[in-house]
Design a protein around this motif. Structure first.
Motif, PDB file in Angstrom:
ATOM      1  N   THR A 237       0.835  -1.200   0.000  1.00 24.15           N
ATOM      2  CA  THR A 237       0.000   0.000   0.000  1.00 24.15           C
ATOM      3  C   THR A 237       0.875   1.257   0.000  1.00 24.15           C
ATOM      4  OG1 THR A 237      -1.685  -1.165   1.268  1.00 24.15           O
ATOM      5  CG2 THR A 237      -1.847   1.243   1.213  1.00 24.15           C
ATOM      6  N   ASN A 238       0.613   2.176  -0.915  1.00 20.99           N
ATOM      7  CA  ASN A 238       1.304   3.462  -0.935  1.00 20.99           C
ATOM      8  C   ASN A 238       0.554   4.388   0.016  1.00 20.99           C
ATOM      9  OD1 ASN A 238       2.253   6.043  -1.475  1.00 20.99           O
ATOM     10  ND2 ASN A 238       2.638   5.616  -3.632  1.00 20.99           N
ATOM     11  N   GLU A 239       1.002   4.421   1.280  1.00 19.30           N
ATOM     12  CA  GLU A 239       0.271   5.114   2.356  1.00 19.30           C
ATOM     13  C   GLU A 239       0.195   6.624   2.092  1.00 19.30           C
ATOM     14  OE1 GLU A 239      -1.098   3.647   5.067  1.00 19.30           O
ATOM     15  OE2 GLU A 239      -0.217   1.635   5.044  1.00 19.30           O
ATOM     16  N   TYR A 241       0.298   8.282  -0.800  1.00 15.02           N
ATOM     17  CA  TYR A 241      -0.647   8.560  -1.884  1.00 15.02           C
ATOM     18  C   TYR A 241      -2.077   8.275  -1.423  1.00 15.02           C
ATOM     19  CZ  TYR A 241      -2.826   8.059  -6.536  1.00 15.02           C
ATOM     20  OH  TYR A 241      -3.644   8.149  -7.625  1.00 15.02           O
ATOM     21  N   LEU A 242      -2.248   7.238  -0.603  1.00 16.18           N
ATOM     22  CA  LEU A 242      -3.581   6.929  -0.053  1.00 16.18           C
ATOM     23  C   LEU A 242      -4.122   8.137   0.735  1.00 16.18           C
ATOM     24  CD1 LEU A 242      -5.906   4.935   0.591  1.00 16.18           C
ATOM     25  CD2 LEU A 242      -4.534   4.079   2.494  1.00 16.18           C
ATOM     26  N   LYS A 244      -3.324  11.258   0.353  1.00 11.26           N
ATOM     27  CA  LYS A 244      -3.636  12.317  -0.626  1.00 11.26           C
ATOM     28  C   LYS A 244      -4.992  12.026  -1.288  1.00 11.26           C
ATOM     29  CE  LYS A 244      -1.837  14.328  -4.879  1.00 11.26           C
ATOM     30  NZ  LYS A 244      -0.977  14.075  -6.034  1.00 11.26           N
ATOM     31  N   LEU A 245      -5.203  10.772  -1.677  1.00 13.19           N
ATOM     32  CA  LEU A 245      -6.471  10.397  -2.327  1.00 13.19           C
ATOM     33  C   LEU A 245      -7.649  10.589  -1.379  1.00 13.19           C
ATOM     34  CD1 LEU A 245      -5.514   7.160  -4.311  1.00 13.19           C
ATOM     35  CD2 LEU A 245      -6.058   9.407  -5.254  1.00 13.19           C
ATOM     36  N   GLU A 246      -7.423  10.296  -0.097  1.00 16.11           N
ATOM     37  CA  GLU A 246      -8.510  10.451   0.876  1.00 16.11           C
ATOM     38  C   GLU A 246      -8.935  11.914   0.993  1.00 16.11           C
ATOM     39  OE1 GLU A 246      -7.978   6.479   3.659  1.00 16.11           O
ATOM     40  OE2 GLU A 246      -6.798   8.259   4.150  1.00 16.11           O
ATOM     41  N   MET A 248      -8.566  14.014  -1.697  1.00 10.59           N
ATOM     42  CA  MET A 248      -9.133  14.344  -3.017  1.00 10.59           C
ATOM     43  C   MET A 248     -10.561  13.827  -3.182  1.00 10.59           C
ATOM     44  SD  MET A 248      -5.813  13.439  -5.422  1.00 10.59           S
ATOM     45  CE  MET A 248      -6.670  13.577  -7.008  1.00 10.59           C
ATOM     46  N   TYR A 249     -10.812  12.633  -2.651  1.00 12.51           N
ATOM     47  CA  TYR A 249     -12.108  11.985  -2.890  1.00 12.51           C
ATOM     48  C   TYR A 249     -12.817  11.758  -1.563  1.00 12.51           C
ATOM     49  CZ  TYR A 249     -10.027  11.316  -7.435  1.00 12.51           C
ATOM     50  OH  TYR A 249      -9.419  11.539  -8.640  1.00 12.51           O
ATOM     51  N   GLU A 251     -15.801  10.933   1.129  1.00 12.84           N
ATOM     52  CA  GLU A 251     -16.738   9.811   1.271  1.00 12.84           C
ATOM     53  C   GLU A 251     -18.003  10.043   0.432  1.00 12.84           C
ATOM     54  OE1 GLU A 251     -17.282   6.057   3.362  1.00 12.84           O
ATOM     55  OE2 GLU A 251     -15.581   7.424   3.238  1.00 12.84           O
ATOM     56  N   LYS A 253     -18.486  11.715  -2.286  1.00 13.34           N
ATOM     57  CA  LYS A 253     -18.331  11.638  -3.726  1.00 13.34           C
ATOM     58  C   LYS A 253     -18.308  10.190  -4.224  1.00 13.34           C
ATOM     59  CE  LYS A 253     -15.839  13.223  -7.680  1.00 13.34           C
ATOM     60  NZ  LYS A 253     -14.638  13.774  -8.248  1.00 13.34           N
ATOM     61  N   ILE A 254     -17.715   9.325  -3.442  1.00 15.53           N
ATOM     62  CA  ILE A 254     -17.462   7.998  -3.978  1.00 15.53           C
ATOM     63  C   ILE A 254     -18.546   6.994  -3.622  1.00 15.53           C
ATOM     64  CG2 ILE A 254     -15.000   8.401  -4.051  1.00 15.53           C
ATOM     65  CD1 ILE A 254     -14.670   6.835  -1.551  1.00 15.53           C
TER      66      ILE A 254
ATOM     67  N   LEU B 178     -11.595   3.787  -0.844  1.00 17.02           N
ATOM     68  CA  LEU B 178     -10.140   3.669  -0.778  1.00 17.02           C
ATOM     69  C   LEU B 178      -9.784   2.682   0.333  1.00 17.02           C
ATOM     70  CD1 LEU B 178      -9.445   7.433  -1.264  1.00 17.02           C
ATOM     71  CD2 LEU B 178      -8.675   5.627  -2.809  1.00 17.02           C
ATOM     72  N   PRO B 231      -4.261   1.893  -3.567  1.00 15.74           N
ATOM     73  CA  PRO B 231      -3.048   2.355  -4.249  1.00 15.74           C
ATOM     74  C   PRO B 231      -1.851   1.553  -3.746  1.00 15.74           C
ATOM     75  CG  PRO B 231      -3.672   3.921  -2.533  1.00 15.74           C
ATOM     76  CD  PRO B 231      -4.698   2.822  -2.506  1.00 15.74           C
TER      77      PRO B 231
END
Lengths: 256, 256
Positions: A237-239, A241-242, A244-246, A248-249, A251, A253-254, B178, B231
């Motif tokens: 797991t790329n923690e 980047y995870l 960052k994604l959390e 960006m996106y 709950e 929205k997804i 995620l 990710p």
């Protein structure tokens, strides 16, 4: 210690026999290794076919078994069928050629160690740097000494050590250093040829790219005649980047 | 987008054809996939033999090529020889069966995506949860929608997304979450049989162990009808253990 040894170069490879002979001076060693070469098999396992297991009749101070499968298969069947108990340590190698940078994900040698890690056993992958001129005795003498000074029981579940040893005489080794899996990689290209029946075929070729700015990059210490010791985990797991994604996106929205 | 598609179930598998048909409605798609099934090959590459590449004569709105190698081989030769340029995206799948927890290191599907990541291309592995009852159309419709709402260019170099889609009708999907690569694993054992020539052989069997306390564990969201999006990075250094080791083994001790 009770040590299970495997590799990806096959059961009769010079590297595994050299390793087993040195380790058997001080430890109880069993070799369970692929009957054919399995280099660059990655963490392959045999799931569609059964495995054949055969005791090899070679006069050595340890038992040798061959398996019709991959390094990961060998560790699984080695524990469950051959030993019928968990060994104290799994060692995979000595590989002919290094496993540095992106090699780690292609490496059958590393996969043997990670399979031991999944089974909850301290595990080590060991490789001799130079494919054309491996020096197995250097690596074998190193690991025998390393096991005296390193606490293998400190290795966490699902982790293993990835060790690369320079291809130099043992006396020239300066010691070992803790390192990271580097960004060392290959830029691949293909060379086209034509087979006797007129079909095109392609040989993969690659140029090594070594430009990782990290001073702890695994390949760098080898050039200074140190052994590189990289602790690796099978969790990818790329923690960063995870996180960052959390951001960006959210709950909301997804969830549709 | 220009999308290169590969898989590990082989070039004629239902999953890859379903994926390519859906994606080709909105994207420029090329399929380069193994000519035979390569499940659980891990991140194998073909280094001792050359590769044969063949254009497959199937009437589809996209080109299909088969390769005598692994998913990682397909991505390499797909970029260098078939496309002769980098695509905007690599997608590997749709795999028959999930790639969760420790599966990630065995998975040919994931290795296809990681090979794209090494080449510097945004890359995604996609799997349909249930091996016995995969629902490829659900996964294909999901990815088409996902690509509209997710910024694939946010994926860092050497990283990829590992996506697992529940085997339920598309309308029942609740969205995507995620997640992290979990500690989901198999406890293996071997069943012994005797072949017609009298030799023992062994079938690998395994019980799935799902006891990861992490609420973000990949397999958990699937049971709630969400798609899991993890990710992953190909760098496996265990940073936390490395720090601990750096305290345990000072520079003085490890230089001989």
């Amino acid at each position: 210690m009770k040590i299970l040894i495997t590799n990806d170069d096959g059961v009769t490879a010079d590297g595994i026999l050299c390793l087993a002979r040195f380790l058997s001076k001080e430890h109880e060693v069993t070799v369970v290794a692929p009957e054919t070469e399995q280099s660059a098999v990655g963490h392959a396992i045999t799931i569609r076919f059964p495995l054949w297991l055969r005791k090899v009749d070679i006069k050595e101070p340890f038992e040798i078994y061959s398996v019709s499968g991959t390094p990961a298969d060998c560790v699984k069947i080695g524990i469950d069928v051959v030993l019928n108990e968990k060994p104290d340590l799994v060692i995979s190698g000595i590989n002919r050629g290094n496993n540095l940078g992106t090699d780690v994900i292609y490496s059958g040698t590393v996969s043997g160690a990670l399979e031991g890690a999944i089974a909850g056993i301290p595990s080590i992958a060991i490789s001799s740097y130079d494919f054309k001129n491996p020096m197995y005795e250097t690596a074998a003498r190193f690991i025998l000494k390393f096991l005296k000074e390193f606490d293998v029981n400190s290795i966490p579940r699902f982790s293993a050590l990835n060790i690369n040893v320079p291809s130099i005489p043992y006396e020239k080794l300066r010691g070992w250093k803790l390192t990271k899996q580097s960004k060392r990689m290959y830029e691949d290209y293909f060379e086209k040829r034509v087979d006797p029946s007129g079909s095109d075929y392609y040989w993969m070729k690659g140029n090594i790219v070594e430009n990782d700015p990290d001073p702890k990059a695994d390949y760098k210490v080898l050039k200074e005649n140190f052994v590189s010791v990289t602790p690796i985990s099978l969790f990818m797991t790329n923690e960063k980047y995870l996180s960052k994604l959390e951001e960006m996106y959210s709950e909301n929205k997804i969830v549709w």
